[in-house]
Design an enzyme around this catalytic site. Structure first.
Site, PDB file in Angstrom:
ATOM      1  N   CYS A 255       0.818  -1.220   0.000  1.00 58.41           N
ATOM      2  CA  CYS A 255       0.000   0.000   0.000  1.00 58.41           C
ATOM      3  C   CYS A 255       0.849   1.266   0.000  1.00 58.41           C
ATOM      4  O   CYS A 255       0.640   2.164  -0.823  1.00 58.41           O
ATOM      5  CB  CYS A 255      -0.986  -0.010   1.165  1.00 58.41           C
ATOM      6  N   HIS A 303      -2.421   1.252   6.990  1.00 56.44           N
ATOM      7  CA  HIS A 303      -2.807   1.136   5.586  1.00 56.44           C
ATOM      8  C   HIS A 303      -3.051   2.520   5.019  1.00 56.44           C
ATOM      9  O   HIS A 303      -3.483   3.435   5.718  1.00 56.44           O
ATOM     10  CB  HIS A 303      -4.070   0.278   5.434  1.00 56.44           C
ATOM     11  N   HIS A 315      -5.861   1.635  -4.246  1.00 57.37           N
ATOM     12  CA  HIS A 315      -4.894   1.127  -3.280  1.00 57.37           C
ATOM     13  C   HIS A 315      -4.447  -0.285  -3.670  1.00 57.37           C
ATOM     14  O   HIS A 315      -5.036  -0.922  -4.542  1.00 57.37           O
ATOM     15  CB  HIS A 315      -5.485   1.128  -1.863  1.00 57.37           C
TER      16      HIS A 315
END
Length: 339
Positions: A255, A303, A315
């Protein structure tokens, strides 16, 4: 790095039933097979979610440790070059001092009273005495310079030894975080393999992200400036690329690696981890998010995604899931950062 997703309330954005399936998906196809005897967990989806989150946290720690180790390697290499140059300088200074000592000896560097007693020519004695005085002054200065250089060399060596020790600790930390990630993912594979076939099929379909009916229409989502537009264009170019933990492109991403790679195409260097990216700009409320903003998830900021407009982010979700669009409210949002 992103893994399994759980929907959480997020004001101002729509989330449908199709999004719920996406955020509950995992990567059975890409994770591989395990022995059929692996016992299913009583709440498999929740356990996979927990394991993926723990693996995600360990991955960001792995990224941070690896980044620090790389920086230390550069620092150590530079320090070793400086040490070599300083040692050469000291050797040259020592040679010069040896030459001065020899010149002093050849010029009659003995006790002045004794020299005067044995001198046939007083003027010759005075000339030699003057030369000796000049040599002594010069040698004293060079001795001080040599001592200073040797102190600097000793300090540089001590600092480099400390960096080498830190580098070794970092190497062990990288290995430890890597082992943690692999352990969590292996356990997730066991749980996924123990799920009923129908549940596994649902996970596989969602994790592949192909033939999805909920691809967003972003035609009216304009980036606020050229830098954000360039970052979004790069992120979109990565759509469909595989999730690879610890990777920052161009063939695979986690990510934070995707965010760093995308913004590099806009001429902006982002830090490597999602925790650091959280502060790589100024924070804005979620209700004021603009295309190109970084959306950071969970209280530990483990994240990160890029907002692209119309309640959607791009993402790198989790192992087996390609870079893709998902609703911004796929999990609890902790902050929004505008680089």
């Amino acid at each position: 790095m992103g893994f399994h997703r759980r929907l959480a309330p997020s004001s101002g954005f729509n989330r449908g039933a199709g999004a719920a399936l996406c955020v509950l998906s995992a990567a059975a196809a890409a994770l591989g097979a395990v022995p059929a005897s692996a016992a299913p967990h009583p709440d498999g989806r929740a356990e996979v979610d927990r394991l993926y989150q723990q693996a995600e946290e360990a991955t960001e720690a792995y990224n941070k440790a690896g980044e620090r180790a790389d920086a230390l390697r550069h620092e150590v290499n530079d320090a070793q070059d400086r040490i070599a140059r300083q040692q050469q300088r000291i050797n040259t200074m020592r040679e010069a001092l040896g030459s001065l000592a020899g010149a002093q000896y050849r010029s009659g560097g003995i006790d002045p009273t004794v020299a005067l007693l044995f001198s046939d020519d007083p003027q010759d004695y005075l000339d030699r005495a003057s030369l000796i005085d000049r040599i002594d002054v010069r040698r004293a200065g060079q001795l001080r310079e040599l001592q200073g250089a040797m102190r600097e060399l000793a300090q540089e060596r001590a600092e480099t030894a400390g960096k080498l020790a830190e580098l070794e600790r970092g190497r062990k930390a990288v290995a430890s975080h890597k082992a943690t990630v692999e352990e969590k993912l292996a356990r997730a594979r066991q749980i996924l393999d123990g799920m009923p076939a129908a549940d596994r099929a649902a996970f596989e379909h969602a994790s592949r992200g192909d033939d999805r009916a909920d691809l967003p229409d972003l035609s009216g989502a304009a980036a606020p400036d050229g830098r954000a537009a360039a970052a979004i264009a790069a992120a979109r170019a990565a759509l469909g690329k595989p999730y690879v933990w610890g990777a920052s492109g161009p063939s695979g991403f986690d990510c934070s690696g995707l965010m760093q790679w995308s913004y590099a195409h806009a001429g902006i260097h982002l830090p490597r981890t999602s925790q650091e990216q959280r502060y790589a700009g100024h924070q804005v409320p979620l209700s004021q998010a603009q295309p190109g903003d970084l959306v950071v998830y969970r209280s530990d900021a483990s994240h990160v995604a890029m907002y692209v407009g119309h309640g959607q982010v791009i993402h790198a979700p989790y192992p087996g899931a390609p870079v893709r669009y998902d609703p911004v409210g796929m999990m609890p949002v902790s902050s929004v950062t505008r680089p």
